[in-house]
Each structure stands twice: as structure tokens, then as C-alpha cells.
Write an enzyme that holds these catalytic residues in place. Structure first.
Site, PDB file in Angstrom:
ATOM      1  CE  LYS A  10      -3.509   2.296   2.823  1.00  0.00           C
ATOM      2  NZ  LYS A  10      -4.240   2.268   4.097  1.00  0.00           N
ATOM      3  CB  THR A  12      -0.547   5.749   2.250  1.00  0.00           C
ATOM      4  OG1 THR A  12      -1.428   4.651   2.510  1.00  0.00           O
ATOM      5  CG2 THR A  12      -1.070   6.563   1.068  1.00  0.00           C
ATOM      6  CB  CYS A  13       1.975   1.099   4.177  1.00  0.00           C
ATOM      7  SG  CYS A  13       2.822   0.022   5.339  1.00  0.00           S
ATOM      8  CB  SER A  14       5.874   4.209   7.210  1.00  0.00           C
ATOM      9  OG  SER A  14       5.496   3.341   8.264  1.00  0.00           O
ATOM     10  NE  ARG A  17       6.238   6.464   2.579  1.00  0.00           N
ATOM     11  CZ  ARG A  17       5.273   6.664   3.469  1.00  0.00           C
ATOM     12  NH1 ARG A  17       4.023   6.399   3.150  1.00  0.00           N
ATOM     13  NH2 ARG A  17       5.540   7.141   4.662  1.00  0.00           N
TER      14      ARG A  17
END
Length: 114
Positions: A10, A12-14, A17
Site C-alpha cells: 500500500k 501510503t504505508c511507511s 515505502r
């Protein structure tokens, strides 16, 4: 290992990323699948769980509000709920051939690299 790497993530997931950064730094070719845009099927999620070699409940994000009503659910019910609501799936999941890792922490991806 010569199998192509696939990351289910996903954006937006840190943790996703951070794992993507490690994959990019490795120089390995990989495919990134945003499973919110390309939803997982029940069959695909079962395949991932098998490759992860972990209990279904360990892949469930228990801190999600909708996870509370799954405490007495069967594995099949949990998988169905995860497919219907991807926020319930722990992420990211990285696959290489017959192996997969839940990359929490992101450094777990190193086990799948050369």
C-alpha cells in the site's frame, strides 16, 4: 535465486515505502502491486499465506477496528474479510518464487535477495 520479486503493498504505508527503498537499492528487478488498486482474490491470498508459512491470524492486522469482530472467525472467514477489506492484511508481503516474507520490519526482505 532467479525468480522475479513481487511486493504486495500500500503506497501510503511507511513499512511498504521502506521495503520498496531496500528493493530499489538492491538493484534487483521487482514488480510492485498495490493491492488496493489490484485487489487480491481469495485464491491469491491463500497462495501468499501458504508461501509465508504462517497462520492466517498472524497476517491479520488486529489493530484495525473491523478486526475486532473476527476473534471467533474461522480461517476461511478471516481470509474472506481480508479480501473484502485489504486494511486487515499485514503489509508489505514480498514474494520470490516459492518463498514469501512479511516485511515487518522492512529488513526481512533481505532474506529473499541474493
Amino acid at each position: 535465486m532467479s525468480d522475479r520479486i513481487v511486493i504486495y503493498q500500500k503506497p501510503t504505508c511507511s513499512k511498504c515505502r521502506a521495503t520498496l527503498s531496500l528493493l530499489k537499492e538492491s538493484g534487483e528487478e521487482f514488480e510492485s502491486i498495490n493491492y488496493y488498486e489490484t485487489p487480491l482474490t481469495i485464491e491469491k491470498l491463500r497462495e501468499l499465506i501458504q508461501k509465508l508459512d504462517m497462520p492466517v491470524r498472524d497476517l491479520l492486522r488486529k489493530d484495525e477496528p473491523s478486526a475486532g469482530n473476527l476473534s471467533a472467525a474461522t480461517d476461511d472467514e478471516i481470509i474472506k474479510a481480508m479480501v473484502e477489506n485489504p486494511d486487515l492484511i499485514q503489509r508489505p508481503i514480498v514474494v520470490r518464487g516459492s518463498e514469501a516474507r512479511l516485511c515487518r520490519p522492512p529488513e526481512n526482505v533481505m532474506e529473499l535477495l541474493k
